[in-house]
Design an enzyme around this catalytic site. Structure first.
Site, PDB file in Angstrom:
ATOM      1  CG  ASP A 167      -4.910   5.101   6.746  1.00 30.66           C
ATOM      2  OD1 ASP A 167      -3.733   4.846   6.463  1.00 30.66           O
ATOM      3  OD2 ASP A 167      -5.363   6.262   6.827  1.00 30.66           O
ATOM      4  CB  CYS A 184       7.161  -5.910 -12.316  1.00 34.01           C
ATOM      5  SG  CYS A 184       6.186  -5.015 -11.096  1.00 34.01           S
ATOM      6  CB  CYS A 190      11.497   7.395  -7.960  1.00 36.34           C
ATOM      7  SG  CYS A 190      11.584   8.106  -6.304  1.00 36.34           S
ATOM      8  CB  CYS A 240       6.365   5.149  -8.059  1.00 33.69           C
ATOM      9  SG  CYS A 240       5.286   5.001  -6.630  1.00 33.69           S
ATOM     10  CB  CYS A 291       2.836   2.013 -12.831  1.00 31.83           C
ATOM     11  SG  CYS A 291       2.522   0.268 -12.657  1.00 31.83           S
TER      12      CYS A 291
END
Ligand code: SF4
Length: 369
Positions: free
Chosen positions: A131, A186, A196, A241, A245
């Site tokens: 992070d 994908c 979105c 999003c 999925c």
């Protein structure tokens, strides 16, 4: 000790710390990602976001963090959980993104520290990056073969999905390097793009931060008008999003996640009545612009306007309180909320306000004197 034996020891340490996926890649510069960050920054897609956009050359060169780095141990810890039912309240509840329901980064750091310590005990240098502006951790995860880049720009792990926090240990140890990125899986799917709420996925894997709600709630200043309604009840993050999925949906269907023990929602009343100290004590682990609690209140006023019952006297009292705020950001968003909830008298009461931000708000909602 051989590279393979040391790598196996590191994987065993990671597994003992509930890290779900481990990969090892080389510490060469992430040239493609560097070019993409520069390109997107130049195109204005990073908005005022810092993180790895602050210094793309540094964030894509592990040797800026450890000068003789040879390899990167990349770790992914799942944050898949299910939420308990939340009883309704008159002033409503705000949604919190799943990755902060529990302190997953803290747990991940414990595992990364253990790996780094083991490397040091074996005579190698190591540095934990998690992070952190210093490394595009998704690029390392991709190179290490942990997952593929989804169109939503997340890394997707085959058969599991994208609900992971990522972290790395950069080291000069020669480890068993993978460097075999996975093929895109994908395919023709574009559910995240369609899901979105602000059309922020502007090309496969490319996010326009100017439109991304997860970034906008963390950004200072006036919340863009055109995305306030789309914010809905979100107070921190946006999961759309990911929840749209298929790999995540299949994963949850196949193996239902445990019920979380963390905080999944925030009471809007709390967000608008707690003082600064109490707000930071409760929500201070989040990224809050400049650590100023007024931005939590700004977001909460939008959530209130989007979700509350205008007939509730408590809702009206909250808006009244903020149209009288001495802070112009709070006041401007309260004016918008008053207008959205139909409290025209409260909007009218602000017409003589001397703040440019408040006047700009009045002008946008048609309440111009
Ligand atoms: Fe890829 Fe579809 Fe998931 Fe988007 S929703 S990341 S296109 S699999």
């Amino acid at each position: 000790m051989s590279a393979q034996a040391l790598s196996e020891e590191l994987v065993a340490i990671a597994t003992a710390h509930d890290i779900d996926k481990v990969g090892v890649c080389s510490a060469e510069v992430f040239t493609d990602v560097r070019a993409a960050l520069h390109e997107r920054k130049a195109a204005g897609l990073s908005a005022d976001m810092q993180f790895t956009y602050r210094n793309p050359d540094r964030a894509t060169d592990p040797r800026r963090s450890l000068s003789d780095a040879e390899t990167i141990v990349v770790c992914a810890r799942s944050y898949r959980r299910s939420a308990p039912e939340t009883p309704p309240t008159p002033t409503g509840t705000a949604a919190i993104a799943e990755y902060v329901w529990e302190p997953h980064y803290g747990e991940l750091r414990t595992g990364l520290d253990a790996i780094a310590q083991h490397l040091r005990e074996a005579g190698w240098s190591s540095r934990v990056l998690m992070d952190d502006n210093a490394l595009v951790d998704r690029a390392a995860a991709y190179r290490a073969g942990i997952g593929w880049w989804g169109k939503n720009s997340n890394i997707l792990v085959p058969g599991i999905g994208s609900k992971f926090v990522l972290g790395s240990v950069v080291t000069n140890a020669p480890l068993d390097v993978v460097d075999e990125p996975l093929e895109d899986q994908c395919g023709p799917c574009r559910r995240c793009i369609d899901a979105c709420p602000t059309d922020a996925i502007v090309a496969d894997g490319v996010i326009d931060s100017n439109r991304c709600l997860a970034w906008l709630v963390q950004s200072a200043g006036v919340f863009p008008h055109e995305f306030r309604v789309a914010l809905g009840n979100r107070i921190y993050g946006c999961d759309d999003c990911q929840t749209s999925c298929p790999p995540n949906l299949l994963s949850d269907r196949r193996d239902a996640p445990d019920r979380t023990t963390g905080i999944t929602t925030a009471a809007v009343r709390d967000l608008l009545t707690l003082d600064d100290t109490a707000l930071l004590a409760k929500f201070g682990a989040w990224y809050i612009p400049r650590r100023e609690p007024k931005y939590l209140r700004r977001n909460a006023l939008i959530v209130l306007a989007n979700t509350a019952d205008p007939a509730s006297s408590e809702v009206r009292q909250l808006i009244e309180r903020y149209v009288r705020s001495n802070d112009e950001i709070e006041k401007a968003h309260a004016v918008w909320a008053a207008d959205r909830l139909g409290y025209d008298d409260l909007v009218a009461g602000c017409r003589a306000d001397g703040s440019e931000i408040v006047q700009a708000e009045l002008s946008k909602i048609g309440g111009k004197p």
